[in-house]
Write a protein that holds these residues in place. Structure first.
Motif, mmCIF file in Angstrom:
data_model
loop_
_atom_site.group_PDB
_atom_site.id
_atom_site.type_symbol
_atom_site.label_atom_id
_atom_site.label_comp_id
_atom_site.label_asym_id
_atom_site.label_seq_id
_atom_site.Cartn_x
_atom_site.Cartn_y
_atom_site.Cartn_z
ATOM 1 N N GLU A 321 48.570 42.363 42.220
ATOM 2 C CA GLU A 321 48.791 42.012 40.815
ATOM 3 C C GLU A 321 48.450 40.537 40.564
ATOM 4 O OE1 GLU A 321 50.282 45.742 41.623
ATOM 5 O OE2 GLU A 321 50.920 43.915 42.675
ATOM 6 N N HIS A 322 48.752 39.684 41.540
ATOM 7 C CA HIS A 322 48.428 38.266 41.370
ATOM 8 C C HIS A 322 46.923 38.051 41.277
ATOM 9 C CE1 HIS A 322 48.417 33.973 41.619
ATOM 10 N NE2 HIS A 322 47.796 33.965 42.786
ATOM 11 N N HIS A 323 46.148 38.749 42.107
ATOM 12 C CA HIS A 323 44.699 38.589 42.043
ATOM 13 C C HIS A 323 44.119 39.171 40.756
ATOM 14 C CE1 HIS A 323 43.705 37.775 46.561
ATOM 15 N NE2 HIS A 323 44.097 36.704 45.901
ATOM 16 N N LEU A 324 44.769 40.176 40.209
ATOM 17 C CA LEU A 324 44.312 40.729 38.932
ATOM 18 C C LEU A 324 44.651 39.802 37.769
ATOM 19 C CD1 LEU A 324 45.387 44.475 39.353
ATOM 20 C CD2 LEU A 324 43.038 43.601 39.341
ATOM 21 N N PHE A 325 45.865 39.230 37.811
ATOM 22 C CA PHE A 325 46.368 38.435 36.684
ATOM 23 C C PHE A 325 46.950 37.110 37.189
ATOM 24 C CE2 PHE A 325 47.460 43.015 35.798
ATOM 25 C CZ PHE A 325 46.410 43.276 34.923
#
Length: 394
Positions: A321-325
């Motif tokens: 999720e961190h790499h997405l957002f």
């Protein structure tokens, strides 16, 4: 291992989960329309979250900072009691926890711009500094820009091995890598210093690709920031403890070591366990937003744990999720994770998640394996995610 770029398709590999070594893995195929739809759904997910940002997020980060400062004050106060070993050890632990919170849930996330929307100077990503030796501006270049733009692209993302380790079979082997486990061990112990040196690109300086005069401003910034940190932890605070100078120095070393071990482990668990993929520059040229999202999903891994575990990891336990957002407040990742996992299931993509000990064991297994040439270790068969990069005419 790498995919083979095709005229209209890009092969993005992930490891097969087939139980049979003789069974030919079948690739997942995403059509051009599916990739665009996936991108649209993730864009909508992000927009919904941005629309909800407000007092809840503001209160959350203030609570974390209050806890971090309380732990620091408590830790430094208890170091005045070295004649009471349990109290002194508790002080080292409290200071270590304070440094972990400052590094992970506060510093890392604030410098990603996750709280810029608050328009408060204390949380402005452009001016924030953290309690570690790496200057914030240098970290934002090597991490926010280089790593998050070129995530897991071999030859572009220098976080793959940190220019020190062999962490992918696509990295050409040479005898230097026999020391892979030793280098990883010392990087773990001295992780804040490794992060500080990262933007220097010392390997390019040694190879003559980068001139020493080009890195002099970086060296000056490192000297200023590291000097302040060393002065604070190993002179000023020990001096304030008077006759307990030596024990306070030892305690500060212990707290910094505690922070280094933890941050190294969390970061490596999110980037290097089995199943996390790397890519070539050809495979990722001229990406659409949807294709970029797919690369983030395949190039990251999550760590399962309790709410407290997620806070202490800076919610980088939700690395996918961190790499997405990367610019959304990290405490929102747990609520996004089920939706992201459902999207992965919908489109047939892997969602790499596991317990801490499973992931860190996988990482260290890879570190030892990749110390040796591929010819000695062999490779598991890979199955590709075939991404249609051009719309096929009807």
């Amino acid at each position: 291992m790498f995919g083979i770029p095709l005229p209209s398709l890009s092969l993005l590999p992930f490891m097969s989960t087939s139980d049979s070594p003789h069974e030919q893995p079948v690739p997942t195929t995403l059509s051009y329309e599916q990739v665009q739809e996936l991108g649209r759904e993730l864009d909508e997910m992000r927009a919904r979250t941005v629309a909800k940002l407000g007092s809840e997020d503001r209160e959350y980060i203030y609570k974390v900072i209050k806890a971090q400062r309380g732990l620091e004050i408590t830790g430094r106060a208890l170091m005045y009691l070295p004649f009471l070993p349990p109290a002194w050890l508790a002080g080292v632990g409290a200071l270590g926890l304070s440094k972990i919170l400052d590094n992970m849930e506060i510093g890392h996330n604030v410098m990603h711009g996750q709280y810029d929307w608050m328009r408060e100077p204390e949380f402005n990503s452009q001016v924030f500094e953290w309690d570690t030796v790496c200057p914030a501006d240098q970290w934002k270049h090597s991490h926010n820009y280089m790593h998050h733009t070129f995530t897991n692209i071999v030859g572009k993302d220098r976080d793959i091995g940190y220019s020190l380790l062999r962490m992918d079979e696509g990295q050409k082997w040479n005898p230097y890598y026999l020391g892979n486990p030793v280098y990883a061990f010392f990087l773990m112990l001295l992780f804040e210093w490794g992060v500080m040196l990262h933007d220097l690109e010392i390997e390019n300086v040694v190879q003559g690709k980068r001139k020493w005069h080009d890195v002099q401003p970086l060296l000056a910034g490192m000297w200023r920031k590291a000097g302040k940190q060393v002065l604070k932890d190993y002179l000023i605070f020990p001096a304030l403890s008077g006759p307990f100078f030596a024990s306070t120095v030892v305690g500060n070393v212990g707290a910094n070591l505690m922070r280094n071990l933890w941050t190294y482990s969390i970061i490596f668990c999110g980037h290097f366990p089995t199943g996390v993929q790397t890519f070539t520059e050809d495979e990722t040229s001229d990406e659409s937003q949807g294709e970029w999202y797919v690369r983030q999903m395949l190039g990251s891994a999550n760590i399962e744990g309790s709410p407290l575990f997620h806070i202490m990891s800076g919610n980088l336990s939700h690395q996918i999720e961190h790499h997405l957002f990367p610019d959304l407040p990290a405490h929102r990742y747990p609520e996004l994770a089920p939706e992201v996992e459902a999207l992965c299931e919908k489109y047939g993509l892997p969602y790499n998640s596991g317990g801490f000990f499973n992931q860190i064991g996988s990482v260290w297994g890879k570190i030892f394996k990749l110390a040796l040439p591929n010819s000695l270790t062999g490779s598991k068969p890979a199955v590709g995610v075939i991404v249609e990069r051009k719309k096929v005419a009807a």
